[in-house]
Write a protein that holds these residues in place. Structure first.
Motif, PDB file in Angstrom:
ATOM      1  N   LEU A   1       0.836  -1.191   0.000  1.00 18.50           N
ATOM      2  CA  LEU A   1       0.000   0.000   0.000  1.00 18.50           C
ATOM      3  C   LEU A   1       0.878   1.251   0.000  1.00 18.50           C
ATOM      4  O   LEU A   1       2.093   1.176   0.179  1.00 18.50           O
TER       5      LEU A   1
ATOM      6  N   ILE B   1      -1.234  -5.299   2.304  1.00 17.22           N
ATOM      7  CA  ILE B   1      -2.642  -5.438   2.676  1.00 17.22           C
ATOM      8  C   ILE B   1      -2.763  -6.275   3.943  1.00 17.22           C
ATOM      9  O   ILE B   1      -3.484  -5.917   4.877  1.00 17.22           O
TER      10      ILE B   1
ATOM     11  N   VAL C   1      -8.794  -3.978   2.269  1.00 19.39           N
ATOM     12  CA  VAL C   1      -8.152  -2.876   2.994  1.00 19.39           C
ATOM     13  C   VAL C   1      -9.266  -2.101   3.688  1.00 19.39           C
ATOM     14  O   VAL C   1     -10.211  -1.662   3.035  1.00 19.39           O
TER      15      VAL C   1
ATOM     16  N   TYR D   1     -14.211   3.169   5.555  1.00 20.90           N
ATOM     17  CA  TYR D   1     -13.791   2.610   4.272  1.00 20.90           C
ATOM     18  C   TYR D   1     -13.484   1.118   4.389  1.00 20.90           C
ATOM     19  O   TYR D   1     -12.993   0.640   5.408  1.00 20.90           O
TER      20      TYR D   1
ATOM     21  N   VAL E   1     -12.266  -1.617   1.197  1.00 15.29           N
ATOM     22  CA  VAL E   1     -12.087  -1.773  -0.246  1.00 15.29           C
ATOM     23  C   VAL E   1     -11.522  -3.156  -0.539  1.00 15.29           C
ATOM     24  O   VAL E   1     -10.428  -3.501  -0.072  1.00 15.29           O
TER      25      VAL E   1
ATOM     26  N   ILE F   1      -9.672  -5.500  -2.963  1.00 18.71           N
ATOM     27  CA  ILE F   1      -8.725  -5.216  -4.037  1.00 18.71           C
ATOM     28  C   ILE F   1      -8.784  -6.324  -5.089  1.00 18.71           C
ATOM     29  O   ILE F   1      -8.205  -7.399  -4.916  1.00 18.71           O
TER      30      ILE F   1
ATOM     31  N   ASP G   1      -8.989  -0.460  -7.766  1.00 16.71           N
ATOM     32  CA  ASP G   1      -9.349  -0.693  -6.363  1.00 16.71           C
ATOM     33  C   ASP G   1      -8.187  -0.318  -5.450  1.00 16.71           C
ATOM     34  O   ASP G   1      -8.385   0.284  -4.388  1.00 16.71           O
TER      35      ASP G   1
ATOM     36  N   ALA H   1      -8.084   2.409  -2.465  1.00 14.31           N
ATOM     37  CA  ALA H   1      -7.690   2.085  -1.087  1.00 14.31           C
ATOM     38  C   ALA H   1      -6.558   2.995  -0.608  1.00 14.31           C
ATOM     39  O   ALA H   1      -6.531   3.410   0.552  1.00 14.31           O
TER      40      ALA H   1
ATOM     41  N   HIS I   1      -7.006   6.207   1.366  1.00 14.96           N
ATOM     42  CA  HIS I   1      -7.425   6.150   2.769  1.00 14.96           C
ATOM     43  C   HIS I   1      -6.302   5.816   3.740  1.00 14.96           C
ATOM     44  O   HIS I   1      -6.345   6.259   4.881  1.00 14.96           O
TER      45      HIS I   1
END
Length: 230
Positions: free
Chosen positions: A27, A33, A106, A213, A215, A217, A222, A226, A229
């Motif tokens: 990330l 993740i 995520v 949030y 998400v 992936i 996507d 993510a 955030h």
């Protein structure tokens, strides 16, 4: 009591097009993740947590990155879907209730803080997002008492989307195992929950986390979303 957590991370994640297993995707904050998931678990439940990860595709990379957790191997990771990975995990985790999540989600740390009370109370739930209802996502409806009634990608008139973070109580666990056994190899685990609700009347609460949030992936876009955030 120790909180039992399962992470489903056996899949190939081919749609994202990465060389490593999808949970090891980095990330924008430098974490993977799966590391974000571990951090969120620790923030909500402290150190009294037992994590079991279901692995398959290139499992050695995940095991090397997180050697401190327990592992279950889905040797048919390229032929089965999440129903069979969850089945293996539930069988390996004794009689306790289990909080589980897809290994490619995520999510806001506050998601697990919000559901912690239900986990400690040992009440089955599905985390949902009511702000969007996409045809490609797992959708849900509720019964007259507000519990989950239907749960699948084919639901018509869905109230929201399941985000892949759920809990099965110790009382409902054996029933879910039975129905996951009945699921087809390509079924998602939500099919097992739907069968358990239909045939055995288990009560599964929807927990709305729409203001936070979460998400899943699947594609590069996507991941971009993510990263806004984290």
């Amino acid at each position: 009591m120790t909180t039992q957590v399962v992470i489903l991370a056996a899949g190939m994640g081919s749609r994202l097009g990465r060389e490593l297993p999808k949970p090891l995707t980095e990330l924008s904050d430098g974490r993977t993740i799966m590391q974000q998931q571990h951090d969120n678990i620790a923030a909500a439940f402290g150190t009294d947590v037992a994590i079991t990860t279901v692995v398959g595709y290139k499992l050695e990379h995940i095991i090397d990155a997180f050697p401190e957790v327990e592992y279950v191997y889905n040797e048919q990771y390229d032929q089965t879907n999440t129903s069979k990975s969850l089945l293996r995990a539930l069988k390996a985790t004794g009689k306790h209730g289990v909080l589980w999540m897809n290994g490619d989600v995520v999510f806001d740390p506050q998601v697990l803080v919000r559901v912690a009370g239900l986990v400690h109370a040992d009440r089955s739930f599905v985390s949902v997002n009511t702000s969007a209802v996409s045809d490609e996502e797992v959708k849900y409806t509720v019964d007259a008492e507000g519990y989950i009634h239907s749960l699948s990608k084919t639901v018509v008139g869905g109230l929201g989307e399941a985000v892949g973070i759920n809990y099965i109580s110790s009382a409902d666990k054996a029933v879910l195992i039975h129905h996951l056994t009945r699921c087809g190899d390509q079924d998602y685990f939500e099919r097992g929950l739907e069968l358990a609700i239909e045939h055995d009347g288990i009560r599964v609460e929807p927990v709305d986390i729409s203001d936070l949030y979460a998400v899943e992936i699947d594609f590069a876009e996507d991941l971009e979303r993510a990263n806004l955030h984290v």
